[in-house]
Structures are given as C-alpha cells and as structure tokens.
Design a protein around this motif. Structure first.
Motif, PDB file in Angstrom:
ATOM      1  N   ALA A 130     -15.657  11.445  12.317  1.00 29.69           N
ATOM      2  CA  ALA A 130     -15.127  10.306  11.563  1.00 29.69           C
ATOM      3  C   ALA A 130     -13.928  10.710  10.717  1.00 29.69           C
ATOM      4  N   VAL A 131     -14.015  11.881  10.090  1.00 28.22           N
ATOM      5  CA  VAL A 131     -12.895  12.342   9.264  1.00 28.22           C
ATOM      6  C   VAL A 131     -11.689  12.682  10.130  1.00 28.22           C
ATOM      7  N   SER A 132     -11.901  13.373  11.231  1.00 23.83           N
ATOM      8  CA  SER A 132     -10.776  13.756  12.092  1.00 23.83           C
ATOM      9  C   SER A 132     -10.015  12.528  12.582  1.00 23.83           C
ATOM     10  N   LEU A 133     -10.723  11.478  12.913  1.00 24.00           N
ATOM     11  CA  LEU A 133     -10.068  10.259  13.374  1.00 24.00           C
ATOM     12  C   LEU A 133      -9.363   9.529  12.235  1.00 24.00           C
ATOM     13  N   LEU A 134      -9.980   9.531  11.047  1.00 21.25           N
ATOM     14  CA  LEU A 134      -9.400   8.814   9.915  1.00 21.25           C
ATOM     15  C   LEU A 134      -8.160   9.520   9.364  1.00 21.25           C
ATOM     16  N   VAL A 154      -8.123  12.744  -0.474  1.00 19.98           N
ATOM     17  CA  VAL A 154      -9.480  13.167  -0.149  1.00 19.98           C
ATOM     18  C   VAL A 154     -10.092  12.164   0.815  1.00 19.98           C
ATOM     19  N   VAL A 155     -10.711  12.670   1.841  1.00 21.76           N
ATOM     20  CA  VAL A 155     -11.420  11.837   2.803  1.00 21.76           C
ATOM     21  C   VAL A 155     -12.848  12.355   2.905  1.00 21.76           C
ATOM     22  N   GLU A 173     -20.191   6.082   7.289  1.00 26.70           N
ATOM     23  CA  GLU A 173     -19.202   5.363   6.491  1.00 26.70           C
ATOM     24  C   GLU A 173     -18.211   6.368   5.923  1.00 26.70           C
ATOM     25  N   THR A 174     -17.015   5.897   5.628  1.00 28.59           N
ATOM     26  CA  THR A 174     -15.972   6.775   5.089  1.00 28.59           C
ATOM     27  C   THR A 174     -15.440   6.221   3.775  1.00 28.59           C
ATOM     28  N   ALA A 175     -14.856   7.109   2.986  1.00 34.62           N
ATOM     29  CA  ALA A 175     -14.212   6.732   1.729  1.00 34.62           C
ATOM     30  C   ALA A 175     -12.977   7.599   1.556  1.00 34.62           C
TER      31      ALA A 175
END
Length: 353
Positions: free
Chosen positions: A304-308, A252-253, A196-198
């Motif tokens: 996930a972070v790189s894509l977001l 921030v991710v 999950e991401t925030a």
C-alpha cells in the motif's frame, strides 16, 4: 586538536552535520542515509531524549598541547572554526525508557583518520554517558555489499562487540508492472482485514492502537543481542514522531491493517521522505501483531505504501529498509516486493559498567 561540545544554535553545527554527510557520500553516494543539518537540528528538544554533539577541531591548541582532545578539553565557546572540523559525534540518551542505554554516531573525515580523532570523540562521549549513569552504548555501521567495515574494525579495537546484523535492502520505484499488479491483487483480497493509509498525520482514533503496536517493535522483532528494554509508547509519543517529521520537512506515509471483527490494528508500516533528499523513502518500522500473522499483512501494508508513494512523493527513486538477518519471513516479503540487498548494517555494543 580540540574536542568541542556544541548545540543546534552553535556556528559549528552545520560543519558537524557535514562530517556525517561527507562520510556517508564516500560510501553510498547520493543514497547515503546521513541527515542534513536542518533535519538534525529539528530533532533536538524532544521530551523523550537528550542529545549531545561533539566536534573535533583541527589547528587549535588544547589544554595539553601534546594531547589529542579528550573530555577534559571539551569547549562550548562557539568559535567559528568550521574549516577545521574533521570529526563529529552525536550521543542520544533516551529519557522515557531504556535509561541505561546510549546511542552514539561517530565519523571522522578521511584525511584525519588514524590520528586519534575518533578515540578522542569516543572518550568525550563516554564521559558524558558515565556521568548520566548509562551502562551500555550502541553504534551502527553500514557498509555496501562487498566493502569492508572499517568503522567496525575501529569499534572492535575499542571494546565493542557485534550485537546484531541487519540486511539493508532497497526497492526501486516505480516497481515493475508485474509487481504492481501483484500488490493491487493482494490489497483487493477480501477477508477479515482492511488496509488503510494516512499521509503526514494519523487520525486521532488510530493513536491508541498505533501506540500499542509501536511498543511491540522493542519486544516482538528480532534484536540479536542488543540490550534494548521494552519501550513505553502512548498517543503523545506517536504525536512526537509525527511532529518531529513535520519539523524536519518530511512527508510521512503510513499504512495499517485493521482486523474488522475485533477493531484491533493488526499491522503497520511507517515511511518518511526527506525534503532535502526527496529521491529516498525510509521504511523505518514495520510490524505485524503476532496474533494476526500468517495473513500476508506485512506484504499488504508495504504494498500500500509503495503504491501511494508514487502519488504523494513522485520524486522517490528508492525505498530503503533494514531487517535483522534472521527475519527470513520479512526478508522474503521484501524480495517479493522487488527489494534487493545493497548492504549490511551492524549494531555494535559496548558495556561501560
């Protein structure tokens, strides 16, 4: 030459910050990791640490006209002599844990080097450390591939020893179609974990587990010979991390991996994007709980972070990370994600007592 101690409201503060920026640009160009003045100003006043700033001002008489500054010459009268600022030092003293430790950042502009400016700044900072009961000081140096570590030579001559060597890697964004496809496939893998991401803050129900993993950064990652004690993390410290980022104007991710059967947070990565350098994303921390390793969770949260980032910070051109040179597992993951080595970071350590 005079050494002045200043604060974030001092007229010299911007010139102090500019020393770090100028030296960083000499080495790295637009990809320097030096913080601009507003970001540094926003970092003052945190409950978990105390900060001290020193400037070396050229063209002023000191208490001893033959001396090159020193602790006895520290001034705090705020006189605006920004044009004469040729050196800067920042001292960070942890208050929540590691209370025998000090972190120092010190730079001198090229025209003023080899004239005792760096030594005078170091002496002023060490006096504060000793007054505060600090016994060990750490200084980082970063150098591009193929360049000598001139700052490291300065530190070695003054009693510092290499305590840790890290690889500085960079991932160019957006990643290639092939790498992106591999990332999406890894995130779609169906097992006991979910990623999950925030963005810009964390859900309140994440905080306790996020704090547990944050504390592991000081116990479960390779640290070489650095004299770091276990850090104390709780929800308030996680809040402070995000509050500081907001004050700095950073996006921030975070991506986290949850172990569904136990409800534990198994991995996380924390990335921030400065407002003043929106082409750089800093991957500050990544950790996989030892109980959950071997499931490609480090790869998944980083993917996930790189894509977001392409959605929430489309101006990012490069994502930067640092890893201990012995952390072959994470370095291999970085390589799979398209990271390439661009330099070396060395942690230099000196024991004062």
């Amino acid at each position: 030459m005079r050494i002045r101690q200043i604060g974030p409201s001092d007229p010299l503060f911007d010139a102090w910050a500019q020393v770090f920026m100028t030296v960083g640009h000499e080495q790295w160009g637009k990809h320097t990791t030096a913080y601009p003045a507003d970001e540094l100003r926003a970092m003052w006043g945190k409950e978990s640490e105390t900060r001290h700033a020193f400037v070396a001002v050229e063209g002023e008489a000191s208490c001893d006209d033959d001396a090159v500054g020193g602790a006895a010459d520290i001034q705090d009268d705020g006189v605006d002599t920004a044009a004469g600022v040729v050196g800067a030092a920042e001292l960070v003293l942890p208050r929540r844990d590691n209370t025998r430790l000090a972190f120092l950042h010190l730079d001198v502009l090229a025209p003023a080097r080899r004239r005792g400016v760096g030594s005078a700044l170091l002496s002023a900072a060490e006096e504060i450390m000793q007054d505060e009961g600090r016994t060990t000081v750490l200084v980082e140096t970063q150098t591009p591939v193929g360049q000598p570590d001139a700052a490291g030579a300065f530190l070695a001559a003054r009693g510092f020893a290499q305590a840790q060597t890290c690889v500085r890697n960079a991932q160019r964004l957006p990643v290639s179609d092939a790498v992106a496809a591999q990332m999406r496939a890894a995130l779609a893998f169906d097992d006991e974990y979910v990623v999950e991401t925030a963005v810009d803050d964390l859900p309140s129900q994440w905080l306790e587990e996020r704090a547990r993993l944050g504390a592991m950064m000081s116990t479960d990652t390779p640290l070489g010979d650095v004299a770091i004690e276990p850090e104390t993390w709780d929800a308030a410290r996680v809040h402070e991390l995000f509050d500081t980022a907001r004050a700095q104007g950073r996006r921030v991710v975070e991506a986290v991996a949850w172990h569904r059967p136990s409800g534990q947070m198994a991995a996380f990565t924390h990335v921030s994007v400065p407002a003043e350098t929106p082409w750089i994303a800093y991957q500050d921390d990544t950790l996989v709980d030892a109980a959950h390793r071997g499931r490609r969770l480090g790869y998944r949260v980083k993917a996930a972070v790189s894509l977001l980032l392409a959605q929430v910070a489309p101006g990012v051109e490069v994502q930067r990370t640092w890893n201990d040179e012995t952390n072959t597992h994470m370095l291999r993951i970085n390589s799979e994600l398209g990271y390439e080595r661009e330099g070396t970071m060395i942690e230099w350590q000196k024991r004062l007592a």
